[in-house]
Enzyme design. Sequence first.
Site, PDB file in Angstrom:
ATOM      1  N   GLY A  15      -3.716   3.498   8.621  1.00 56.46           N
ATOM      2  CA  GLY A  15      -3.474   2.086   8.904  1.00 56.46           C
ATOM      3  C   GLY A  15      -4.562   1.120   8.456  1.00 56.46           C
ATOM      4  N   SER A  16      -5.343   1.495   7.435  1.00 57.79           N
ATOM      5  CA  SER A  16      -6.409   0.574   7.027  1.00 57.79           C
ATOM      6  C   SER A  16      -5.829  -0.687   6.369  1.00 57.79           C
ATOM      7  CB  SER A  16      -7.414   1.266   6.100  1.00 57.79           C
ATOM      8  OG  SER A  16      -6.826   1.580   4.863  1.00 57.79           O
ATOM      9  N   ASN A  17      -4.711  -0.561   5.675  1.00 55.78           N
ATOM     10  CA  ASN A  17      -4.091  -1.765   5.095  1.00 55.78           C
ATOM     11  C   ASN A  17      -3.494  -2.650   6.182  1.00 55.78           C
ATOM     12  OD1 ASN A  17      -4.076  -1.896   1.995  1.00 55.78           O
ATOM     13  ND2 ASN A  17      -3.739   0.265   2.444  1.00 55.78           N
ATOM     14  N   LYS A  68      12.476  11.420   4.071  1.00 54.89           N
ATOM     15  CA  LYS A  68      13.297  10.239   4.428  1.00 54.89           C
ATOM     16  C   LYS A  68      13.712  10.334   5.880  1.00 54.89           C
ATOM     17  CE  LYS A  68      17.487  12.514   2.829  1.00 54.89           C
ATOM     18  NZ  LYS A  68      18.658  12.543   1.972  1.00 54.89           N
ATOM     19  N   MET A  95       5.389   7.027   4.574  1.00 51.34           N
ATOM     20  CA  MET A  95       5.638   8.175   3.707  1.00 51.34           C
ATOM     21  C   MET A  95       7.112   8.587   3.608  1.00 51.34           C
ATOM     22  SD  MET A  95       2.779   8.600   2.371  1.00 51.34           S
ATOM     23  CE  MET A  95       2.904  10.176   1.526  1.00 51.34           C
ATOM     24  N   ARG A  96       8.031   7.712   3.974  1.00 52.52           N
ATOM     25  CA  ARG A  96       9.461   8.018   3.821  1.00 52.52           C
ATOM     26  C   ARG A  96      10.046   7.093   2.759  1.00 52.52           C
ATOM     27  NH1 ARG A  96      10.821  12.126   7.975  1.00 52.52           N
ATOM     28  NH2 ARG A  96       8.938  12.044   9.226  1.00 52.52           N
ATOM     29  N   ASN A 112       5.605  -3.142  -0.629  1.00 48.36           N
ATOM     30  CA  ASN A 112       4.792  -1.921  -0.528  1.00 48.36           C
ATOM     31  C   ASN A 112       3.502  -2.104  -1.325  1.00 48.36           C
ATOM     32  OD1 ASN A 112       4.229   0.849   0.068  1.00 48.36           O
ATOM     33  ND2 ASN A 112       4.895   1.399  -1.997  1.00 48.36           N
ATOM     34  N   HIS A 114       0.852   0.359  -3.605  1.00 52.15           N
ATOM     35  CA  HIS A 114       0.762   1.680  -4.235  1.00 52.15           C
ATOM     36  C   HIS A 114      -0.598   1.809  -4.930  1.00 52.15           C
ATOM     37  CE1 HIS A 114       2.215   5.335  -6.105  1.00 52.15           C
ATOM     38  NE2 HIS A 114       1.624   4.932  -7.202  1.00 52.15           N
TER      39      HIS A 114
HETATM   40  C1  GRF Z   1      -2.778   3.484   0.582  1.00 52.49           C
HETATM   41  O1  GRF Z   1      -3.634   4.062  -0.364  1.00 52.49           O
HETATM   42  C2  GRF Z   1      -1.538   2.945  -0.059  1.00 52.49           C
HETATM   43  O2  GRF Z   1      -1.727   2.548  -1.376  1.00 52.49           O
HETATM   44  C3  GRF Z   1      -0.591   4.123  -0.021  1.00 52.49           C
HETATM   45  O3  GRF Z   1      -0.903   4.786   1.196  1.00 52.49           O
HETATM   46  C4  GRF Z   1      -2.243   4.513   1.574  1.00 52.49           C
HETATM   47  C5  GRF Z   1      -2.229   4.003   2.978  1.00 52.49           C
HETATM   48  O4  GRF Z   1      -3.500   3.900   3.526  1.00 52.49           O
HETATM   49  N1  GRF Z   1       0.774   3.675  -0.116  1.00 52.49           N
HETATM   50  P1  GRF Z   1      -3.700   3.227   4.951  1.00 52.49           P
HETATM   51  O5  GRF Z   1      -2.854   4.005   5.955  1.00 52.49           O
HETATM   52  O6  GRF Z   1      -3.304   1.801   4.873  1.00 52.49           O
HETATM   53  O7  GRF Z   1      -5.161   3.402   5.242  1.00 52.49           O
END
Ligand code: GRF
Length: 195
Positions: A15-17, A68, A95-96, A112, A114
Site C-alpha cells: 500500500g505504499s502508493n 481474478k 493483483m486481480r 492503474n 504499472h
Molecule cells: C507497484 O510497484 C505498482 O506499480 C504495481 O504494484 C506495486 C504496488 O506497490 N502495480 P504498493 O502496494 O503500492 O507499495
Amino acid sequence: MTSTPRLAVLGSGKGSNFVAIQEAIIVGKLDAQIVLVASDLPDAIILSKAAAFGLPTATLPPSPFRTKLSPEGEVALVELLQKHAVEWVILAGYMRVVKEPLLSAFSNRIINIHPSLLPAFKGLRAWEQALNARVFETGCTVHFVNKDIDAGEIIAQQRVTIALNDTPESLHARIQIAEHELYPAALAKVFQRKE
Ligand code: GRF
C-alpha cells in the site's frame, strides 16, 4: 464548482502508493477523497495502513481463482463501490485482473499504476523484465484500465535510469519512489480534465 472526486483504492500488498495518494490529499496537492480501501487479501498491509488513516476498509469475497475474482465476487465489488458512492476506482498493487461487470460499471474511471514504461514490459515483475532485457531505462506508467492487461490509455509516465549494479530490489525501490510522485500528480491531471 464541482464536488471532490470520491475514490476507492484497491490493493493486495503493502500500500505504499495508497499512502502517497492519501498524503497528497492531506497536504492539498490532490483534490479528492478516499472513501473506501478494499483488498482481496484480508491480511494485506494496505488495509491496516488505511485503518491507521481512519478510512473505511473492506475485504473482497474469497475467490477460487488466483488471478481474478469469482463472477459473484466481481458483482459484490460493484455493489460495494456503489454503496460507498465511489466515482473512481484506483488500483494500487491490486493483483486481480479486472473483469465485468466492474469494467462497464466504471468505464473510463478505473486507473492503474504499472512499474514500467508501457507498452514495454507488461505483466508481473516488470522491473525484473527490464533488467533481463538489459535496457538502460525503465520507469512507471499511470493508465486507464480496460479488458486488456496493462494496455489502456496512458495518462502519464516517469523515467527511471537503470544503474549497472542494479538488483531487482534496488531497481524496484527506485521505481516506487517515482511512482509515489507520479500517481497523485497523474490523478490530479485526470480529475481536472473531467471537470
Ligand atoms: C507497484 O510497484 C505498482 O506499480 C504495481 O504494484 C506495486 C504496488 O506497490 N502495480 P504498493 O502496494 O503500492 O507499495
